[in-house]
Write a protein that holds these residues in place. Structure first.
Motif, PDB file in Angstrom:
ATOM      1  N   ASP A 141       0.829  -1.207   0.000  1.00 21.68           N
ATOM      2  CA  ASP A 141       0.000   0.000   0.000  1.00 21.68           C
ATOM      3  C   ASP A 141       0.862   1.254   0.000  1.00 21.68           C
ATOM      4  OD1 ASP A 141      -2.646  -1.382   0.500  1.00 21.68           O
ATOM      5  OD2 ASP A 141      -1.553  -2.019   2.294  1.00 21.68           O
ATOM      6  N   VAL A 142       2.051   1.132   0.607  1.00 21.88           N
ATOM      7  CA  VAL A 142       2.959   2.274   0.764  1.00 21.88           C
ATOM      8  C   VAL A 142       4.352   1.847   0.317  1.00 21.88           C
ATOM      9  CG1 VAL A 142       3.964   3.933   2.380  1.00 21.88           C
ATOM     10  CG2 VAL A 142       1.643   3.092   2.759  1.00 21.88           C
ATOM     11  N   LEU A 143       4.958   2.636  -0.573  1.00 22.43           N
ATOM     12  CA  LEU A 143       6.324   2.351  -1.016  1.00 22.43           C
ATOM     13  C   LEU A 143       7.259   3.388  -0.395  1.00 22.43           C
ATOM     14  CD1 LEU A 143       8.123   0.553  -2.778  1.00 22.43           C
ATOM     15  CD2 LEU A 143       7.850   2.237  -4.613  1.00 22.43           C
ATOM     16  N   ILE A 144       8.219   2.896   0.386  1.00 24.58           N
ATOM     17  CA  ILE A 144       9.142   3.759   1.123  1.00 24.58           C
ATOM     18  C   ILE A 144      10.538   3.622   0.523  1.00 24.58           C
ATOM     19  CG2 ILE A 144      10.188   4.230   3.374  1.00 24.58           C
ATOM     20  CD1 ILE A 144       7.673   3.018   4.657  1.00 24.58           C
ATOM     21  N   ALA A 145      11.118   4.730   0.126  1.00 28.10           N
ATOM     22  CA  ALA A 145      12.475   4.730  -0.427  1.00 28.10           C
ATOM     23  C   ALA A 145      13.436   5.332   0.580  1.00 28.10           C
ATOM     24  CB  ALA A 145      12.523   5.523  -1.733  1.00 28.10           C
ATOM     25  N   VAL A 146      14.493   4.588   0.887  1.00 28.11           N
ATOM     26  CA  VAL A 146      15.619   5.141   1.648  1.00 28.11           C
ATOM     27  C   VAL A 146      16.617   5.649   0.620  1.00 28.11           C
ATOM     28  CG1 VAL A 146      17.518   4.616   3.203  1.00 28.11           C
ATOM     29  CG2 VAL A 146      15.267   3.633   3.626  1.00 28.11           C
ATOM     30  N   MET A 147      16.937   6.937   0.666  1.00 29.75           N
ATOM     31  CA  MET A 147      17.728   7.568  -0.389  1.00 29.75           C
ATOM     32  C   MET A 147      18.933   8.302   0.187  1.00 29.75           C
ATOM     33  SD  MET A 147      16.484  10.475  -3.132  1.00 29.75           S
ATOM     34  CE  MET A 147      16.940  11.844  -2.044  1.00 29.75           C
ATOM     35  N   SER A 148      20.069   8.165  -0.474  1.00 27.00           N
ATOM     36  CA  SER A 148      21.254   8.940  -0.101  1.00 27.00           C
ATOM     37  C   SER A 148      20.952  10.418  -0.220  1.00 27.00           C
ATOM     38  CB  SER A 148      22.431   8.587  -1.013  1.00 27.00           C
ATOM     39  OG  SER A 148      22.781   7.234  -0.886  1.00 27.00           O
ATOM     40  N   GLY A 149      21.647  11.213   0.590  1.00 29.74           N
ATOM     41  CA  GLY A 149      21.428  12.650   0.593  1.00 29.74           C
ATOM     42  C   GLY A 149      22.278  13.370  -0.439  1.00 29.74           C
ATOM     43  N   ASN A 150      22.962  14.427  -0.009  1.00 25.63           N
ATOM     44  CA  ASN A 150      23.712  15.262  -0.952  1.00 25.63           C
ATOM     45  C   ASN A 150      25.053  14.665  -1.363  1.00 25.63           C
ATOM     46  OD1 ASN A 150      21.724  17.176  -1.137  1.00 25.63           O
ATOM     47  ND2 ASN A 150      22.636  18.562   0.364  1.00 25.63           N
ATOM     48  N   PHE A 151      25.468  13.589  -0.706  1.00 29.48           N
ATOM     49  CA  PHE A 151      26.693  12.880  -1.086  1.00 29.48           C
ATOM     50  C   PHE A 151      26.363  11.399  -1.200  1.00 29.48           C
ATOM     51  CE2 PHE A 151      28.023  16.788   0.951  1.00 29.48           C
ATOM     52  CZ  PHE A 151      28.973  17.282   0.069  1.00 29.48           C
ATOM     53  N   VAL A 152      26.959  10.747  -2.193  1.00 25.05           N
ATOM     54  CA  VAL A 152      26.533   9.385  -2.525  1.00 25.05           C
ATOM     55  C   VAL A 152      27.669   8.379  -2.323  1.00 25.05           C
ATOM     56  CG1 VAL A 152      24.728  10.158  -4.104  1.00 25.05           C
ATOM     57  CG2 VAL A 152      27.053   9.760  -4.977  1.00 25.05           C
TER      58      VAL A 152
END
Length: 363
Positions: free
Chosen positions: A31-42
Protein backbone atom coordinates in the motif's frame (compact mmCIF):
# COMPACT_ATOMS: atom_id res chain seq x y z
CA UNK A 1 -1.56 -1.07 5.48
CA UNK A 2 1.49 -2.87 4.12
CA UNK A 3 4.80 -1.14 3.41
CA UNK A 4 7.58 -2.13 1.01
CA UNK A 5 11.05 -0.62 1.06
CA UNK A 6 13.56 0.16 -1.67
CA UNK A 7 17.11 1.50 -1.33
CA UNK A 8 18.08 4.22 -3.77
CA UNK A 9 20.34 7.08 -4.73
CA UNK A 10 18.57 8.49 -7.81
CA UNK A 11 21.77 10.04 -9.07
CA UNK A 12 19.85 10.92 -11.23
CA UNK A 13 16.48 9.15 -11.22
CA UNK A 14 15.96 7.45 -14.59
CA UNK A 15 13.73 4.99 -16.44
CA UNK A 16 15.39 2.01 -14.79
CA UNK A 17 14.43 3.41 -11.39
CA UNK A 18 10.85 3.95 -12.54
CA UNK A 19 10.78 0.28 -13.58
CA UNK A 20 12.10 -0.63 -10.10
CA UNK A 21 9.36 1.41 -8.42
CA UNK A 22 6.63 -0.24 -10.47
CA UNK A 23 8.03 -3.75 -9.96
CA UNK A 24 8.45 -3.22 -6.21
CA UNK A 25 4.77 -2.32 -5.97
CA UNK A 26 3.74 -5.26 -8.12
CA UNK A 27 5.88 -7.89 -6.40
CA UNK A 28 5.13 -6.80 -2.83
CA UNK A 29 1.50 -5.77 -3.28
CA UNK A 30 2.23 -2.90 -0.92
CA UNK A 31 0.00 0.00 0.00
CA UNK A 32 2.96 2.27 0.76
CA UNK A 33 6.32 2.35 -1.02
CA UNK A 34 9.14 3.76 1.12
CA UNK A 35 12.48 4.73 -0.43
CA UNK A 36 15.62 5.14 1.65
CA UNK A 37 17.73 7.57 -0.39
CA UNK A 38 21.25 8.94 -0.10
CA UNK A 39 21.43 12.65 0.59
CA UNK A 40 23.71 15.26 -0.95
CA UNK A 41 26.69 12.88 -1.09
CA UNK A 42 26.53 9.38 -2.53
CA UNK A 43 28.19 6.01 -2.05
CA UNK A 44 30.63 6.37 -4.94
CA UNK A 45 32.26 9.24 -3.03
CA UNK A 46 30.87 12.18 -4.99
CA UNK A 47 28.44 15.06 -4.47
CA UNK A 48 25.03 14.01 -5.78
CA UNK A 49 24.13 15.21 -9.28
CA UNK A 50 21.55 17.51 -7.69
CA UNK A 51 20.40 18.14 -4.13
CA UNK A 52 18.44 15.56 -2.15
CA UNK A 53 15.26 17.67 -2.01
CA UNK A 54 15.01 17.83 -5.79
CA UNK A 55 15.62 14.09 -6.12
CA UNK A 56 13.10 13.29 -3.35
CA UNK A 57 10.45 15.41 -5.07
CA UNK A 58 10.98 13.55 -8.34
CA UNK A 59 10.79 10.20 -6.55
CA UNK A 60 7.36 11.08 -5.19
CA UNK A 61 6.27 12.17 -8.68
CA UNK A 62 7.36 8.79 -10.08
CA UNK A 63 5.45 6.62 -7.61
CA UNK A 64 7.13 6.54 -4.20
CA UNK A 65 5.07 7.53 -1.15
CA UNK A 66 7.71 8.36 1.45
CA UNK A 67 11.38 9.34 1.04
CA UNK A 68 13.66 8.88 4.03
CA UNK A 69 17.26 10.05 4.00
CA UNK A 70 19.91 7.38 4.45
CA UNK A 71 22.02 8.79 7.32
CA UNK A 72 25.09 10.47 5.87
CA UNK A 73 27.67 8.40 7.82
CA UNK A 74 26.33 5.29 6.05
CA UNK A 75 25.67 6.87 2.63
CA UNK A 76 29.39 7.48 2.02
CA UNK A 77 30.67 4.12 3.23
CA UNK A 78 31.56 0.75 1.74
CA UNK A 79 28.84 -1.52 0.38
CA UNK A 80 28.67 -3.36 3.73
CA UNK A 81 28.08 -0.23 5.82
CA UNK A 82 25.84 1.37 3.19
CA UNK A 83 23.64 -1.73 3.19
CA UNK A 84 23.61 -1.96 6.98
CA UNK A 85 22.50 1.66 7.36
CA UNK A 86 19.81 1.35 4.70
CA UNK A 87 18.36 -1.89 6.09
CA UNK A 88 18.38 -0.60 9.67
CA UNK A 89 16.51 2.48 8.46
CA UNK A 90 13.91 0.30 6.75
CA UNK A 91 13.54 -1.72 9.93
CA UNK A 92 12.72 1.50 11.78
CA UNK A 93 10.19 2.30 9.06
CA UNK A 94 8.60 -1.13 9.71
CA UNK A 95 8.48 -2.34 6.13
CA UNK A 96 7.52 -5.94 5.39
CA UNK A 97 9.37 -6.34 2.08
CA UNK A 98 12.57 -5.15 0.42
CA UNK A 99 12.91 -5.22 -3.38
CA UNK A 100 16.32 -4.63 -4.92
CA UNK A 101 17.87 -4.87 -8.37
CA UNK A 102 20.23 -7.71 -9.20
CA UNK A 103 22.34 -8.61 -12.21
CA UNK A 104 21.90 -12.37 -11.60
CA UNK A 105 18.34 -12.07 -10.29
CA UNK A 106 18.95 -15.31 -8.36
CA UNK A 107 17.87 -14.69 -4.77
CA UNK A 108 18.77 -18.24 -3.72
CA UNK A 109 22.41 -17.89 -4.81
CA UNK A 110 22.74 -14.47 -3.18
CA UNK A 111 21.26 -15.79 0.08
CA UNK A 112 23.73 -18.71 0.12
CA UNK A 113 26.65 -16.32 -0.29
CA UNK A 114 25.25 -13.97 2.36
CA UNK A 115 25.07 -16.88 4.82
CA UNK A 116 28.75 -17.83 4.35
CA UNK A 117 31.37 -16.93 6.93
CA UNK A 118 33.19 -13.76 5.87
CA UNK A 119 36.57 -14.48 7.49
CA UNK A 120 38.14 -15.34 4.14
CA UNK A 121 36.85 -12.07 2.67
CA UNK A 122 38.41 -10.07 5.51
CA UNK A 123 41.71 -11.95 5.18
CA UNK A 124 41.95 -11.12 1.48
CA UNK A 125 41.31 -7.46 2.19
CA UNK A 126 44.07 -7.51 4.81
CA UNK A 127 46.38 -8.74 2.05
CA UNK A 128 45.62 -5.59 0.09
CA UNK A 129 42.78 -6.56 -2.22
CA UNK A 130 39.87 -4.19 -2.78
CA UNK A 131 36.39 -5.45 -1.75
CA UNK A 132 35.43 -6.08 -5.39
CA UNK A 133 38.59 -8.13 -6.04
CA UNK A 134 38.12 -10.04 -2.79
CA UNK A 135 34.61 -11.00 -3.89
CA UNK A 136 35.92 -12.20 -7.24
CA UNK A 137 38.56 -14.35 -5.55
CA UNK A 138 36.00 -16.09 -3.30
CA UNK A 139 32.71 -16.10 -5.18
CA UNK A 140 33.54 -15.38 -8.81
CA UNK A 141 32.56 -12.30 -10.77
CA UNK A 142 29.72 -10.25 -9.30
CA UNK A 143 28.59 -6.78 -10.29
CA UNK A 144 27.70 -3.84 -8.10
CA UNK A 145 24.01 -4.54 -7.52
CA UNK A 146 24.61 -8.18 -6.64
CA UNK A 147 27.36 -7.24 -4.18
CA UNK A 148 25.08 -4.68 -2.56
CA UNK A 149 22.30 -7.26 -2.54
CA UNK A 150 24.49 -9.75 -0.69
CA UNK A 151 25.11 -7.11 1.96
CA UNK A 152 21.40 -6.29 2.15
CA UNK A 153 20.71 -9.96 2.81
CA UNK A 154 23.41 -10.10 5.49
CA UNK A 155 21.87 -7.06 7.19
CA UNK A 156 18.40 -8.63 6.95
CA UNK A 157 19.43 -11.76 8.83
CA UNK A 158 17.23 -12.20 11.90
CA UNK A 159 14.65 -9.67 10.70
CA UNK A 160 11.10 -10.26 9.49
CA UNK A 161 11.60 -8.32 6.23
CA UNK A 162 11.13 -10.48 3.11
CA UNK A 163 13.66 -9.82 0.30
CA UNK A 164 12.85 -9.91 -3.41
CA UNK A 165 15.02 -9.30 -6.47
CA UNK A 166 14.26 -7.89 -9.89
CA UNK A 167 16.48 -8.26 -12.94
CA UNK A 168 18.62 -5.22 -13.52
CA UNK A 169 18.05 -3.92 -17.05
CA UNK A 170 20.77 -2.22 -19.07
CA UNK A 171 24.56 -2.21 -18.96
CA UNK A 172 26.01 -0.93 -15.67
CA UNK A 173 29.26 0.00 -17.41
CA UNK A 174 27.77 2.14 -20.20
CA UNK A 175 29.19 5.64 -19.95
CA UNK A 176 27.65 7.25 -23.01
CA UNK A 177 24.25 7.45 -24.64
CA UNK A 178 23.91 5.98 -28.11
CA UNK A 179 21.03 5.81 -30.55
CA UNK A 180 21.16 2.00 -30.44
CA UNK A 181 20.44 1.84 -26.73
CA UNK A 182 16.99 1.33 -25.30
CA UNK A 183 15.38 3.81 -22.95
CA UNK A 184 17.04 2.33 -19.85
CA UNK A 185 20.69 3.30 -19.47
CA UNK A 186 23.10 3.59 -16.57
CA UNK A 187 23.24 6.54 -14.21
CA UNK A 188 26.90 6.87 -15.22
CA UNK A 189 25.90 7.46 -18.84
CA UNK A 190 23.33 10.04 -17.77
CA UNK A 191 25.82 11.92 -15.58
CA UNK A 192 28.26 12.00 -18.48
CA UNK A 193 25.53 13.24 -20.82
CA UNK A 194 24.48 15.97 -18.38
CA UNK A 195 28.09 17.11 -18.02
CA UNK A 196 28.24 17.35 -21.83
CA UNK A 197 24.91 19.23 -21.90
CA UNK A 198 23.18 16.47 -23.87
CA UNK A 199 19.43 15.92 -23.87
CA UNK A 200 18.48 13.05 -21.54
CA UNK A 201 14.69 13.39 -21.80
CA UNK A 202 14.33 9.95 -23.44
CA UNK A 203 16.04 8.31 -20.47
CA UNK A 204 15.10 10.36 -17.41
CA UNK A 205 12.33 12.73 -16.30
CA UNK A 206 14.94 14.94 -14.61
CA UNK A 207 16.22 17.99 -16.42
CA UNK A 208 18.91 19.45 -14.20
CA UNK A 209 22.16 21.36 -14.20
CA UNK A 210 24.66 18.91 -12.70
CA UNK A 211 26.39 19.76 -9.46
CA UNK A 212 30.19 19.96 -9.79
CA UNK A 213 32.07 16.73 -9.16
CA UNK A 214 34.67 16.16 -6.45
CA UNK A 215 37.25 17.67 -8.82
CA UNK A 216 35.91 21.13 -7.89
CA UNK A 217 36.94 20.45 -4.29
CA UNK A 218 40.52 19.43 -5.05
CA UNK A 219 42.19 22.74 -4.11
CA UNK A 220 40.64 22.41 -0.64
CA UNK A 221 41.42 18.69 -0.45
CA UNK A 222 45.05 19.27 -1.39
CA UNK A 223 45.42 22.08 1.13
CA UNK A 224 44.04 19.91 3.95
CA UNK A 225 46.21 16.92 3.06
CA UNK A 226 49.38 19.02 2.90
CA UNK A 227 48.72 21.27 5.88
CA UNK A 228 47.34 18.88 8.51
CA UNK A 229 49.62 16.69 10.64
CA UNK A 230 49.24 12.93 10.28
CA UNK A 231 48.11 12.75 13.91
CA UNK A 232 45.06 14.81 12.96
CA UNK A 233 44.36 13.16 9.62
CA UNK A 234 44.19 9.67 11.04
CA UNK A 235 41.48 10.63 13.51
CA UNK A 236 38.99 10.84 10.65
CA UNK A 237 36.86 7.90 9.57
CA UNK A 238 38.37 5.76 6.77
CA UNK A 239 41.81 7.30 7.38
CA UNK A 240 43.41 4.00 8.35
CA UNK A 241 45.96 1.40 7.23
CA UNK A 242 48.29 4.15 6.08
CA UNK A 243 45.98 5.65 3.46
CA UNK A 244 46.58 9.13 4.89
CA UNK A 245 50.32 8.91 4.10
CA UNK A 246 49.53 7.60 0.61
CA UNK A 247 47.10 10.45 -0.10
CA UNK A 248 49.52 13.07 1.22
CA UNK A 249 52.34 11.69 -0.94
CA UNK A 250 50.21 11.91 -4.10
CA UNK A 251 48.84 15.35 -3.20
CA UNK A 252 52.38 16.66 -2.85
CA UNK A 253 53.28 15.37 -6.32
CA UNK A 254 50.10 16.22 -8.24
CA UNK A 255 48.54 19.66 -8.56
CA UNK A 256 45.66 18.45 -10.75
CA UNK A 257 42.76 16.24 -9.67
CA UNK A 258 42.87 13.77 -12.56
CA UNK A 259 46.54 12.90 -12.11
CA UNK A 260 46.16 12.84 -8.31
CA UNK A 261 43.27 10.38 -8.43
CA UNK A 262 44.95 8.18 -11.03
CA UNK A 263 48.11 8.03 -8.92
CA UNK A 264 46.12 7.11 -5.80
CA UNK A 265 44.33 4.13 -7.36
CA UNK A 266 46.08 0.86 -6.66
CA UNK A 267 45.39 -2.79 -5.77
CA UNK A 268 44.30 -1.82 -2.26
CA UNK A 269 42.37 1.39 -2.98
CA UNK A 270 39.66 1.80 -5.62
CA UNK A 271 38.64 5.22 -6.91
CA UNK A 272 35.44 5.08 -4.85
CA UNK A 273 37.34 4.17 -1.68
CA UNK A 274 39.69 7.11 -2.19
CA UNK A 275 36.86 9.55 -2.85
CA UNK A 276 34.86 8.37 0.16
CA UNK A 277 37.92 8.89 2.33
CA UNK A 278 38.36 12.41 1.00
CA UNK A 279 34.71 13.20 1.74
CA UNK A 280 35.24 12.13 5.34
CA UNK A 281 38.20 14.51 5.45
CA UNK A 282 36.19 17.39 3.99
CA UNK A 283 33.34 16.72 6.43
CA UNK A 284 35.78 16.38 9.35
CA UNK A 285 33.93 13.19 10.24
CA UNK A 286 35.60 11.60 13.23
CA UNK A 287 35.70 7.88 13.87
CA UNK A 288 32.83 6.66 15.99
CA UNK A 289 29.38 5.21 15.78
CA UNK A 290 26.28 6.99 14.57
CA UNK A 291 23.18 5.25 15.91
CA UNK A 292 20.29 4.74 13.54
CA UNK A 293 17.57 5.79 15.92
CA UNK A 294 15.38 8.13 13.86
CA UNK A 295 13.88 8.63 10.41
CA UNK A 296 14.67 11.86 8.60
CA UNK A 297 11.82 12.51 6.18
CA UNK A 298 12.59 14.38 2.95
CA UNK A 299 9.26 14.09 1.15
CA UNK A 300 5.93 12.29 1.39
CA UNK A 301 2.46 12.18 -0.13
CA UNK A 302 -0.90 11.38 1.48
CA UNK A 303 -0.11 7.65 1.76
CA UNK A 304 3.29 8.43 3.22
CA UNK A 305 1.71 10.80 5.70
CA UNK A 306 -0.69 8.08 6.82
CA UNK A 307 2.22 5.69 7.33
CA UNK A 308 4.14 8.27 9.38
CA UNK A 309 1.05 8.74 11.53
CA UNK A 310 0.97 4.97 12.07
CA UNK A 311 4.65 5.03 13.15
CA UNK A 312 4.19 7.93 15.56
CA UNK A 313 5.02 6.91 19.09
CA UNK A 314 6.95 3.84 17.90
CA UNK A 315 9.79 5.49 15.99
CA UNK A 316 11.51 8.88 16.31
CA UNK A 317 10.57 10.87 13.20
CA UNK A 318 12.31 14.06 12.07
CA UNK A 319 10.14 16.04 9.68
CA UNK A 320 11.85 19.28 10.70
CA UNK A 321 15.59 19.92 11.00
CA UNK A 322 15.25 20.80 14.70
CA UNK A 323 13.85 17.32 15.36
CA UNK A 324 17.12 15.64 14.38
CA UNK A 325 19.46 14.40 17.13
CA UNK A 326 22.11 17.02 17.94
CA UNK A 327 25.04 15.00 16.52
CA UNK A 328 23.24 14.60 13.20
CA UNK A 329 22.28 18.29 13.09
CA UNK A 330 25.93 19.27 13.38
CA UNK A 331 26.93 16.80 10.70
CA UNK A 332 24.21 17.89 8.26
CA UNK A 333 25.12 21.55 8.80
CA UNK A 334 28.69 20.78 7.74
CA UNK A 335 27.49 18.70 4.78
CA UNK A 336 25.20 21.51 3.61
CA UNK A 337 28.06 24.01 3.59
CA UNK A 338 30.31 21.50 1.86
CA UNK A 339 27.75 20.77 -0.85
CA UNK A 340 27.46 24.53 -1.40
CA UNK A 341 31.24 24.98 -1.61
CA UNK A 342 31.43 25.42 -5.42
CA UNK A 343 30.26 28.92 -6.29
CA UNK A 344 27.77 27.64 -8.86
CA UNK A 345 25.35 26.51 -6.14
CA UNK A 346 26.00 29.45 -3.78
CA UNK A 347 23.98 29.13 -0.57
CA UNK A 348 20.87 27.55 -2.07
CA UNK A 349 21.59 24.07 -0.70
CA UNK A 350 22.40 25.53 2.72
CA UNK A 351 18.99 27.18 2.89
CA UNK A 352 17.31 23.96 1.78
CA UNK A 353 18.95 21.94 4.57
CA UNK A 354 16.85 23.72 7.18
CA UNK A 355 13.54 23.23 5.42
CA UNK A 356 10.88 20.79 6.57
CA UNK A 357 9.97 17.63 4.68
CA UNK A 358 7.99 18.24 1.51
CA UNK A 359 4.34 17.20 1.38
CA UNK A 360 3.63 16.39 -2.26
CA UNK A 361 1.10 14.69 -4.49
CA UNK A 362 1.88 12.24 -7.30
CA UNK A 363 -0.13 14.33 -9.74
Amino acid sequence: MKACGIITEYNPLHNGHIHHIKEARRISGCDVLIAVMSGNFVQRGEPAICDKWTRAKEAIAQGCDLIIELPLPYAIQSAQQFAYGAVETLKLAQVEDLVFGSETNDLGVLQKIAALDSDGFRDLMKEGLSPVKAYEMIFGRFYANDILGIHYLKALQGSTITPHTIKRIGNYHDNTLTAAQKQIVSATALRTALANKEDISAFSPMQITPHPSLEAYYPLIRYLLLSMPASSLNTYALMDEGIEAWLCKQAKEHAKWDTFLSACICKRYTASRIKRTLLHLLLQMQRGSYPIDHLRVLAFNAKGKAWLKQLKGKTAIAVKFAQLPVAYRRLYEKSAYLYAYPEVVANDSVKKEWQSAQFLTNE
